[in-house]
Design a protein around this motif. Sequence first.
Motif, PDB file in Angstrom:
ATOM      1  N   ASP A 186       0.812  -1.220   0.000  1.00  0.00           N
ATOM      2  CA  ASP A 186       0.000   0.000   0.000  1.00  0.00           C
ATOM      3  C   ASP A 186       0.847   1.272   0.000  1.00  0.00           C
ATOM      4  O   ASP A 186       0.980   1.952  -1.021  1.00  0.00           O
ATOM      5  CB  ASP A 186      -0.950  -0.046   1.207  1.00  0.00           C
ATOM      6  N   LYS A 223       1.572   8.977  -1.945  1.00  0.00           N
ATOM      7  CA  LYS A 223       1.096   9.800  -0.826  1.00  0.00           C
ATOM      8  C   LYS A 223       2.212   9.884   0.198  1.00  0.00           C
ATOM      9  O   LYS A 223       2.718   8.847   0.657  1.00  0.00           O
ATOM     10  CB  LYS A 223      -0.159   9.197  -0.198  1.00  0.00           C
ATOM     11  N   LYS A 283      -3.211  -1.612  -6.922  1.00  0.00           N
ATOM     12  CA  LYS A 283      -2.956  -0.232  -6.480  1.00  0.00           C
ATOM     13  C   LYS A 283      -2.446   0.614  -7.643  1.00  0.00           C
ATOM     14  O   LYS A 283      -2.846   1.769  -7.821  1.00  0.00           O
ATOM     15  CB  LYS A 283      -1.971  -0.215  -5.308  1.00  0.00           C
ATOM     16  N   ASP A 318      -6.586  11.346  -6.015  1.00  0.00           N
ATOM     17  CA  ASP A 318      -7.700  11.005  -5.131  1.00  0.00           C
ATOM     18  C   ASP A 318      -8.870  11.982  -5.264  1.00  0.00           C
ATOM     19  O   ASP A 318      -9.486  12.358  -4.268  1.00  0.00           O
ATOM     20  CB  ASP A 318      -7.181  11.010  -3.672  1.00  0.00           C
ATOM     21  N   ARG A 373      -9.647   6.260  -6.197  1.00  0.00           N
ATOM     22  CA  ARG A 373      -8.674   5.985  -5.137  1.00  0.00           C
ATOM     23  C   ARG A 373      -9.370   5.890  -3.776  1.00  0.00           C
ATOM     24  O   ARG A 373      -8.910   5.189  -2.870  1.00  0.00           O
ATOM     25  CB  ARG A 373      -7.587   7.076  -5.145  1.00  0.00           C
ATOM     26  N   LEU A 390      -9.910   2.660  -1.842  1.00  0.00           N
ATOM     27  CA  LEU A 390      -8.872   2.054  -0.992  1.00  0.00           C
ATOM     28  C   LEU A 390      -9.176   2.288   0.486  1.00  0.00           C
ATOM     29  O   LEU A 390      -8.545   1.698   1.351  1.00  0.00           O
ATOM     30  CB  LEU A 390      -7.490   2.626  -1.333  1.00  0.00           C
ATOM     31  N   ASN A 391     -10.136   3.179   0.749  1.00  0.00           N
ATOM     32  CA  ASN A 391     -10.499   3.434   2.148  1.00  0.00           C
ATOM     33  C   ASN A 391     -11.646   2.540   2.610  1.00  0.00           C
ATOM     34  O   ASN A 391     -12.284   2.817   3.626  1.00  0.00           O
ATOM     35  CB  ASN A 391     -10.888   4.901   2.329  1.00  0.00           C
TER      36      ASN A 391
END
Length: 369
Positions: A142, A148, A232, A242, A247, A250-251
């Motif tokens: 990740d 990020k 990813k 994002d 994206r 991914l949360n």
Amino acid sequence: METTTRELKVRPGPGREYPILIGNGILRKLPEHIRRISGSCRVLVVTDKNVGRFHLKPVMKNLSGAGIDAEAEELPVGERYKNFGSYQKIVRRLAGLDDARDLIVVAFGGGVVGDLAGFAAATYRRGIPLIQAPTTLLACVDSSVGGKTGFDLPQGKNLVGSFYQPNLVLIDLDTLKTLPAHEFQSGMAEVIKYGLILDERFFARLEREIVMLPAHDSAPLAAAVERCCAIKAKVVGRDERDTKGVRAMLNFGHTFAHAIEAACGYATYSHGEAVAVGMICAAELSARSGYLKSNDLERIERLIEKAGLPNKIKGSTADELIEYMQRDKKTRTGKLRFILLERIGRAFVSDAPPLKDIRAVLKKRIVSF
Ligand code: NAD
Ligand code: GLY
């Protein structure tokens, strides 16, 4: 043991790409990769004291043996040092190394080191080359991919940061052999997440192979890390910054997880454990909202249990957790959003379902001491 190296590409935007290399023993090739970026450079390897204790010596010896001028900055361990002080240490160290040659940062550690060293590379002289060399399962699948970077402030997590893509992600699975079992398990929650949001076949493969992943030199581990990185990379390729709701997937499980971590004082659950319970809650909410079938929900619960991850919430109440979610909403997007599942392998971003459903989902998971 050196095995076949798997290679993927991340293409975050037009004309930009970088490789992800995955294998056992491939850290040995670090000098070659550095030379490919610059023939004349100085290198700062940023790590933390745990990773340093186990892995730094051979890395530095290898670099000096190859005639590369390299120094190391060993940061204290843990999220509470993902702060301005650690960032300052790194950039000051870079300033001390700075001469006519190029400067390259190697982020050698878990997500904390990767985020901090990545942000230092992003901001020192407005950006210098960066190699992400992750050493936790979470960082392999990740945080080392996708750019990020940043650090925390007392007011909140990751409040200072930027998007800054590395030149290379070098994943040496051999480094994972010193990773404590609970840290490995924490990363496993993120591995399962990829199957849930975007890849049903991968999820099915995990159902068969998850118990084999902890062997750091196993083919199933290499294949799983490769699949997660490929997913990813695809997500980052479609929504680097994002902003497009891609994206954001991914949360999945993270709205619940952040509330669980905060309400339980960050001590009871590691991030991965909170994500595991959070994913079950999000799956259950998807079922209650009329999307996910009960059979899929049962498969999700079974896999999380098989991975040794928790499926219950201890030490909080539904009202308290909802309050944390609302507070998180105020400090972040201003809108409570959930990632829900239509089925295993297909996630979507949804506005918050009715509060009574969220409360019911939480109540089902909460156990009293
Ligand atoms: P971490 O970096 O704190 O590492 C976890 C623990 O494992 C630490 O104690 C560390 O010293 C130890 N460790 C690391 N590698 C080791 C090894 N090979 N052997 C022995 N010990 C080792 O935590 P993490 O779980 O890797 O990352 C969490 C961080 O990542 C959070 O700050 C989170 O915000 C960030 N994150 C960032 C992104 C992103 O996209 N940038 C994504 C997810 C998470
Ligand atoms: N781990 C969340 C992201 O990379 O967007």
